[in-house]
Design an enzyme around this catalytic site. Structure first.
Site, PDB file in Angstrom:
ATOM      1  N   TRP A 301     -46.227 -52.788  50.108  1.00 17.36           N
ATOM      2  CA  TRP A 301     -45.545 -51.804  49.249  1.00 17.36           C
ATOM      3  C   TRP A 301     -44.198 -52.342  48.773  1.00 17.36           C
ATOM      4  O   TRP A 301     -43.784 -52.080  47.638  1.00 17.36           O
ATOM      5  CB  TRP A 301     -45.330 -50.499  50.019  1.00 17.36           C
ATOM      6  N   HIS A 302     -43.528 -53.102  49.627  1.00 13.40           N
ATOM      7  CA  HIS A 302     -42.198 -53.586  49.279  1.00 13.40           C
ATOM      8  C   HIS A 302     -42.214 -54.704  48.257  1.00 13.40           C
ATOM      9  O   HIS A 302     -41.197 -54.947  47.595  1.00 13.40           O
ATOM     10  CB  HIS A 302     -41.453 -54.041  50.538  1.00 13.40           C
ATOM     11  N   GLY A 303     -43.305 -55.409  48.103  1.00 18.92           N
ATOM     12  CA  GLY A 303     -43.317 -56.446  47.089  1.00 18.92           C
ATOM     13  C   GLY A 303     -44.454 -57.427  47.231  1.00 18.92           C
ATOM     14  O   GLY A 303     -45.129 -57.493  48.265  1.00 18.92           O
ATOM     15  N   PHE A 434     -38.429 -52.376  43.860  1.00 19.21           N
ATOM     16  CA  PHE A 434     -39.656 -51.949  44.504  1.00 19.21           C
ATOM     17  C   PHE A 434     -40.263 -50.745  43.809  1.00 19.21           C
ATOM     18  O   PHE A 434     -41.380 -50.379  44.096  1.00 19.21           O
ATOM     19  CB  PHE A 434     -39.397 -51.602  45.981  1.00 19.21           C
TER      20      PHE A 434
END
Length: 434
Positions: A301-303, A434
């Protein structure tokens, strides 16, 4: 701060009709997003409209799970194409596909899914007015970097909320605290962290620790500062958002840390993914698989980078270790783990992150101390000390119990923050990425 927000507040409070106020907020929110994303706003609006249609169909269907699957699949595909297409093609050995990333796509996509999930589980009624659904998802205070607001948390406030002077005053207070965190602390700490992480050669041991500590403090004050500003802005318009941080750096264990850090994301995964997968009510091996899935998803999810995936796996291992042994790391070891994991999170590559950690322990043949460390510390120790104090609740509790002192402090923070923001270069929030 000087044009958009004052103008919106004047227009908003000049109008008394609830629906008109909501439409003003929606128009302002779309204008706010379009200012930075003049093209991608149409993708966001199309996604909102489709999710709204699906939620209506789902509420009337005898096969609601089919509609839920359709909505989630659509949202995941959109997020995947924009955020992970380049990463996937590159790792498959294909020519990298470079697609511009819409600002805040991870946040508003998760809010769309939250809306559909809440309707599916009966926690909220489907919104009949598509413009109100659009207001919930695109509301400008939390649109770009959270907190992730659940639809069931503010469903009633969309149509019935009570603005008041006390709420507005509390909103201004939270906004100023958030502004100060970002402009006076996070931006200064970012300069230290960026300089150290961008060293061409391995920095000294002490310089490496200074850079890692600065980034650990930077990301907290940057992200919690944005959350404070979002919560404050919400209160100015009568909305109550859940807290997103609860002094995570005073945590006594990794589990405790994740009860205090980015609360809106961790509870989102818990309620919409972990529990529906069976949570802890399944076999031991299946539960471990559930936890592994959650932390892989948290990292992803963060990258789109292996560093984020490794970061998520590190926390999976640490949390499982705590649970299996029944022992908590304690405050010092918890913070050591958070700092080291943060190095991986901050680095551009896994190799670069591991090399940096090696420098922290003198394993790269680097010196223990150098003149650069002393020079940097001399010019930054006061800000680092202020950040360390601000990461714990004592100072905040003192100010809250002395209202006059807090009012003077807030005036000073606002004044200095404005001067710093005007004279500084562009420093976007970390979680804008993000």
């Amino acid at each position: 701060m000087f044009v958009f927000l004052p103008a919106l507040l004047i227009i908003y409070y000049a109008i008394k009709h609830r629906a008109a106020r909501n439409y003003i907020l929606l128009a302002a929110s779309l204008m706010f997003y379009a200012w930075g994303e003049p093209v991608f706003i149409f993708i966001m609006l199309a996604s909102i409209f489709v999710n709204w249609l699906i939620s209506l169909a789902m509420s009337k269907s005898s096969h609601p799970k089919l509609w839920l699957t359709s909505a989630v699949s659509l949202d995941v595909v959109i997020l995947g194409v924009f955020k992970y297409a380049g990463f996937i093609t590159e790792n498959l050995g294909l020519e990298r596909v470079n697609i511009a990333l819409p600002i805040g796509i991870s946040f508003f996509t998760f809010q769309m899914m939250s809306y559909v999930f809440d309707v599916y589980y009966g926690r909220a009624k489907p919104q009949r007015n598509p413009l109100y659904t659009a207001l919930y998802i695109s509301f400008f205070p939390q649109l770009i970097a959270g907190p992730i607001v659940r639809y069931n948390q503010i469903e009633a406030e969309i149509t019935e909320r009570n603005e008041s002077f006390d709420l507005f005053s509390e909103g201004v207070r939270r906004f100023i605290y958030g502004l100060g965190k970002k402009v006076l602390l996070a931006n200064f700490l970012a300069q230290i962290a960026d300089n150290v992480f961008d060293y061409v050669v391995s920095p000294s041991v002490m310089m490496s620790w200074l850079g890692a500590l600065s980034y650990t403090l930077q990301i907290y004050f940057d992200f919690s500062g944005y959350s404070d500003m979002a919560i404050g802005l919400g209160l100015m318009f009568g909305f109550h958002f859940e807290e997103n941080f609860n002094y995570p750096y005073m945590a006594a264990s990794i589990t405790d840390f994740w009860h205090r850090w980015h609360i809106s994301l961790s509870t989102w995964f818990r309620d919409y993914v972990y529990i529906p997968m069976g949570g802890s009510r399944v076999s031991h091996s299946r539960n471990l698989l559930n936890l592994l899935t959650i932390w892989l998803m948290t990292g992803i999810w963060h990258g789109a980078n292996w560093t984020f995936i490794l970061w998520g796996l590190i926390y999976f291992v640490l949390l499982v270790a705590e649970r299996e042994t029944g022992k908590h790391a304690g405050h010092v070891l918890t913070m050591l783990a958070v700092i080291l994991a943060g190095v991986i999170f901050r680095s551009n590559t896994v190799t670069g992150g591991l090399r940096y950690i090696a420098s922290m322990f003198g394993l790269n043949g680097n010196a223990f101390l150098d003149g650069g460390f002393m020079f940097c510390l001399k010019g930054s120790w006061s800000v680092i000390l202020a950040a360390c104090l601000g990461a714990f609740p004592a100072a905040g509790k003192f100010l809250q119990s002395h209202k006059t002192a807090e009012a003077l402090f807030l005036c000073a923070v606002l004044t200095v923050s404005v001067f710093a923001a005007v004279s500084d270069t562009y420093n976007p929030f970390i979680y804008f990425n993000f």
